[in-house]
Design an enzyme around this catalytic site. Structure first.
Site, PDB file in Angstrom:
ATOM      1  N   ASP A  25      -8.725  -0.241   6.809  1.00  0.00           N
ATOM      2  CA  ASP A  25      -8.071   0.885   7.484  1.00  0.00           C
ATOM      3  C   ASP A  25      -8.596   2.172   6.852  1.00  0.00           C
ATOM      4  O   ASP A  25      -8.319   2.460   5.690  1.00  0.00           O
ATOM      5  CB  ASP A  25      -6.543   0.810   7.290  1.00  0.00           C
ATOM      6  CG  ASP A  25      -5.942  -0.392   8.011  1.00  0.00           C
ATOM      7  OD1 ASP A  25      -6.624  -0.953   8.896  1.00  0.00           O
ATOM      8  OD2 ASP A  25      -4.802  -0.762   7.680  1.00  0.00           O
TER       9      ASP A  25
ATOM     10  N   ARG B  96     -10.179  -0.061  11.491  1.00  0.00           N
ATOM     11  CA  ARG B  96      -9.283   0.938  12.081  1.00  0.00           C
ATOM     12  C   ARG B  96      -9.665   2.329  11.613  1.00  0.00           C
ATOM     13  O   ARG B  96      -9.951   2.536  10.435  1.00  0.00           O
ATOM     14  CB  ARG B  96      -7.842   0.666  11.659  1.00  0.00           C
ATOM     15  CG  ARG B  96      -6.894   1.692  12.263  1.00  0.00           C
ATOM     16  CD  ARG B  96      -5.720   2.025  11.336  1.00  0.00           C
ATOM     17  NE  ARG B  96      -6.113   2.827  10.190  1.00  0.00           N
ATOM     18  CZ  ARG B  96      -5.245   3.271   9.278  1.00  0.00           C
ATOM     19  NH1 ARG B  96      -3.984   2.975   9.364  1.00  0.00           N
ATOM     20  NH2 ARG B  96      -5.665   4.019   8.272  1.00  0.00           N
TER      21      ARG B  96
ATOM     22  N   ARG C 246       0.865  -1.201   0.000  1.00  0.00           N
ATOM     23  CA  ARG C 246       0.000   0.000   0.000  1.00  0.00           C
ATOM     24  C   ARG C 246       0.893   1.239   0.000  1.00  0.00           C
ATOM     25  O   ARG C 246       1.141   1.825  -1.047  1.00  0.00           O
ATOM     26  CB  ARG C 246      -0.946  -0.023   1.203  1.00  0.00           C
ATOM     27  CG  ARG C 246      -2.134   0.916   1.068  1.00  0.00           C
ATOM     28  CD  ARG C 246      -1.808   2.380   1.307  1.00  0.00           C
ATOM     29  NE  ARG C 246      -1.474   2.670   2.698  1.00  0.00           N
ATOM     30  CZ  ARG C 246      -1.048   3.854   3.109  1.00  0.00           C
ATOM     31  NH1 ARG C 246      -0.893   4.859   2.271  1.00  0.00           N
ATOM     32  NH2 ARG C 246      -0.726   4.043   4.377  1.00  0.00           N
ATOM     33  N   GLU C 247       1.437   1.606   1.152  1.00  0.00           N
ATOM     34  CA  GLU C 247       2.357   2.756   1.179  1.00  0.00           C
ATOM     35  C   GLU C 247       3.511   2.538   0.192  1.00  0.00           C
ATOM     36  O   GLU C 247       3.899   3.452  -0.541  1.00  0.00           O
ATOM     37  CB  GLU C 247       2.916   2.933   2.599  1.00  0.00           C
ATOM     38  CG  GLU C 247       3.954   4.041   2.754  1.00  0.00           C
ATOM     39  CD  GLU C 247       3.379   5.443   2.715  1.00  0.00           C
ATOM     40  OE1 GLU C 247       2.405   5.721   3.430  1.00  0.00           O
ATOM     41  OE2 GLU C 247       3.930   6.270   1.946  1.00  0.00           O
TER      42      GLU C 247
ATOM     43  N   HIS D  38       2.064   5.087  12.198  1.00  0.00           N
ATOM     44  CA  HIS D  38       2.534   5.106  10.803  1.00  0.00           C
ATOM     45  C   HIS D  38       3.417   6.334  10.661  1.00  0.00           C
ATOM     46  O   HIS D  38       2.941   7.451  10.820  1.00  0.00           O
ATOM     47  CB  HIS D  38       1.305   5.188   9.881  1.00  0.00           C
ATOM     48  CG  HIS D  38       1.613   5.369   8.428  1.00  0.00           C
ATOM     49  ND1 HIS D  38       1.579   4.329   7.527  1.00  0.00           N
ATOM     50  CD2 HIS D  38       1.960   6.466   7.708  1.00  0.00           C
ATOM     51  CE1 HIS D  38       1.885   4.783   6.315  1.00  0.00           C
ATOM     52  NE2 HIS D  38       2.115   6.076   6.398  1.00  0.00           N
TER      53      HIS D  38
ATOM     54  N   HIS E 188      39.761  -2.475  15.160  1.00  0.00           N
ATOM     55  CA  HIS E 188      38.445  -3.123  15.142  1.00  0.00           C
ATOM     56  C   HIS E 188      38.599  -4.601  14.773  1.00  0.00           C
ATOM     57  O   HIS E 188      38.022  -5.481  15.415  1.00  0.00           O
ATOM     58  CB  HIS E 188      37.526  -2.453  14.120  1.00  0.00           C
ATOM     59  CG  HIS E 188      37.025  -1.124  14.552  1.00  0.00           C
ATOM     60  ND1 HIS E 188      35.688  -0.832  14.663  1.00  0.00           N
ATOM     61  CD2 HIS E 188      37.681   0.003  14.905  1.00  0.00           C
ATOM     62  CE1 HIS E 188      35.542   0.423  15.066  1.00  0.00           C
ATOM     63  NE2 HIS E 188      36.737   0.946  15.213  1.00  0.00           N
TER      64      HIS E 188
ATOM     65  N   HIS F 215       6.439   8.639   8.616  1.00  0.00           N
ATOM     66  CA  HIS F 215       7.308   8.932   7.457  1.00  0.00           C
ATOM     67  C   HIS F 215       8.701   9.343   7.932  1.00  0.00           C
ATOM     68  O   HIS F 215       8.906   9.698   9.095  1.00  0.00           O
ATOM     69  CB  HIS F 215       6.643   9.983   6.565  1.00  0.00           C
ATOM     70  CG  HIS F 215       5.607   9.350   5.685  1.00  0.00           C
ATOM     71  ND1 HIS F 215       5.846   9.062   4.368  1.00  0.00           N
ATOM     72  CD2 HIS F 215       4.363   8.892   5.960  1.00  0.00           C
ATOM     73  CE1 HIS F 215       4.771   8.460   3.858  1.00  0.00           C
ATOM     74  NE2 HIS F 215       3.850   8.354   4.805  1.00  0.00           N
TER      75      HIS F 215
HETATM   76  C1  HCA Z   1      -1.920   8.186   2.528  1.00  0.00           C
HETATM   77  C2  HCA Z   1      -1.457   8.898   3.771  1.00  0.00           C
HETATM   78  C3  HCA Z   1      -0.920   7.991   4.844  1.00  0.00           C
HETATM   79  C4  HCA Z   1      -2.024   7.263   5.600  1.00  0.00           C
HETATM   80  C5  HCA Z   1      -1.554   6.560   6.830  1.00  0.00           C
HETATM   81  C6  HCA Z   1      -2.575   5.692   7.514  1.00  0.00           C
HETATM   82  C7  HCA Z   1      -0.138   8.919   5.806  1.00  0.00           C
HETATM   83  O1  HCA Z   1      -1.101   7.952   1.625  1.00  0.00           O
HETATM   84  O2  HCA Z   1      -3.104   7.856   2.443  1.00  0.00           O
HETATM   85  O3  HCA Z   1      -3.635   5.423   6.981  1.00  0.00           O
HETATM   86  O4  HCA Z   1      -2.269   5.243   8.630  1.00  0.00           O
HETATM   87  O5  HCA Z   1       1.088   8.869   5.802  1.00  0.00           O
HETATM   88  O6  HCA Z   1      -0.795   9.696   6.487  1.00  0.00           O
HETATM   89  O7  HCA Z   1      -0.003   7.042   4.301  1.00  0.00           O
HETATM   90 CU    CU Z   2       2.015   7.328   4.713  1.00  0.00          CU
END
Ligand code: HCA
Ligand code: CU
Length: 378
Positions: A94, A136, A14-15, A198, A294, A200
């Site tokens: 989700d 979720r 997904r991501e 989640h 080392h 980044h």
């Molecule tokens: C997206 C944004 C998302 C969602 C994260 C989540 C983010 O691409 O839809 O649903 O937990 O980083 O906010 O990936």
């Molecule tokens: Cu994301």
């Protein structure tokens, strides 16, 4: 205990599909899902069925594989998306909606009250249709949202009694571990629901933030293989494993760690990228020891300079010896590995030769071996 009972929501499908060079075929998605399942991740998140016809068909194909991992899909906050997600037979849905001022203005134009009403409506609809689906609710850009807005929304969602899990998302990679810990802790304390993080990696905190979330009581962490995702991605699976392993190896014993290198390689090849040299566990230099000091210590006991054991991941360490920083212990060890018994003076002389030659250009292992063999043959 924070680390004893957590699950990985693996979001490469997904991501990860949002990474600049990712475009998985159905067969590739099935291979990735199968290997993630063999590794032992608890949940696999897949692209929304609304993205394209193939995306919807792929969810069905992966659900049909009958893996141990639960298959989740990801939707925006509306009934049409929900309907399509339900049609795929995914085990979990989700749902996410933006709550930062930036996203409220430019993404959906709704107020907090409207978000609460809409989310309640869509979640009730899903629950009526599918009493057993894992649900979720998540806010997007949680860490640039107003705290009072977030708490109103999350408490309303929790009161409905429809979702198992609340998600917080550091959508732009802006949060610090302290901020993540504080928000997760509040949600755990106030709602008693499972909490997912989640995060980044825009400013390099994705792994630390995931760890802070777990310390604060989060039960689910989103990862992708190699960390691929929008921009420079999210918490990498291997990096999270490395982080938890170094806290206590027991925390990652439930996973088949020796399958990790194959997973990283699979995604690198599928996306046409290299595994970064600095990658956790599988980077090309992750287990190379170079400086003489080392090398000497590692040869005596790897624990001196290794917090992760390469053999636990099906990998091996390497002692680099053909360079100007080399030491006679490492050269001696190489002689022994070749079955040569050379006295200390000879080894020290060869070490000096290696250093002098390496000042002009580093030597390959076979060039060092040639010097050792030459000396042994006399
Ligand atoms: C997206 C944004 C998302 C969602 C994260 C989540 C983010 O691409 O839809 O649903 O937990 O980083 O906010 O990936
Ligand atoms: Cu994301």
């Amino acid at each position: 205990m924070p680390f004893d009972n957590y699950s990985i929501i693996e979001s490469t499908l997904r991501e990860g599909e949002q990474f600049s060079t990712a475009a998985f075929t159905t067969a590739q998605k099935q291979t990735i899902a199968e290997r993630l399942d063999a590794f032992g991740v608890e949940m696999i998140e897949m692209t929304s069925p609304c993205a394209s016809p193939q995306s919807a068909a792929d969810i069905r194909a992966v659900v049909g594989m009958g893996l141990n991992a639960r298959i989740l899909t990801h939707i925006r906050c509306n009934k049409d998306d929900a309907r399509q997600a339900l049609d795929t037979g995914a085990h979990g849905i989700d749902m996410v909606i933006g709550t930062s001022p930036q996203l409220m203005k430019h993404s959906h134009g709704k107020s907090i009250n409207q978000i609460i009403d809409l989310a309640a409506d869509v979640l009730s609809f899903i629950r009526q249709q599918a009493p057993d689906v894992i649900l979720r609710f998540s806010t997007e850009d949680s860490f640039r949202s107003r705290e009072s807005d977030l708490l109103r929304i999350y408490l309303s969602m929790a009161d409905l009694g429809l979702v198992q899990r609340l998600g917080v998302a550091d959508t732009v990679g802006v949060a610090t571990p302290t901020q993540v810990g504080a928000l997760v802790h509040q949600l755990v304390r106030l709602t008693g629901l499972h909490v997912e993080f989640h995060g980044h990696n825009d400013s390099g905190c994705a792994i630390a933030n995931a760890c802070a979330a777990l310390e604060a009581g989060a039960t689910h962490i989103d990862t992708t293989i190699l960390g691929i995702g929008e921009r420079n991605g999210i918490t990498p699976l291997g990096g999270l494993i490395a982080r938890l392993y170094t806290l206590n190896r027991r925390y990652v014993e439930k996973y088949n760690l020796t399958l990790l290198p194959q997973l990283d390689l699979l995604i690198a090849e599928t996306c046409g990228i290299e595994i970064p040299f600095s990658n956790y566990i599988t980077g090309s230099s992750a287990f190379i020891h170079k400086a003489g000091i080392h090398a000497k210590a590692v040869l005596a006991d790897p624990n001196t300079y290794e917090i992760l054991k390469p053999e636990d991941f099906g990998l091996s360490r390497e002692i680099a010896i053909g360079h100007r920083l080399t030491g006679w212990n490492a050269i001696h060890n190489r002689a022994l590995a070749l079955g040569l018994s050379l006295d200390e003076l000879t080894i020290k002389a060869i070490t000096l030769t290696v250093k002098e030659r390496a000042d002009r250009q580093p030597l390959s292992l076979s060039e060092v071996d040639a010097l050792l063999l030459e000396a042994a043959l006399g």
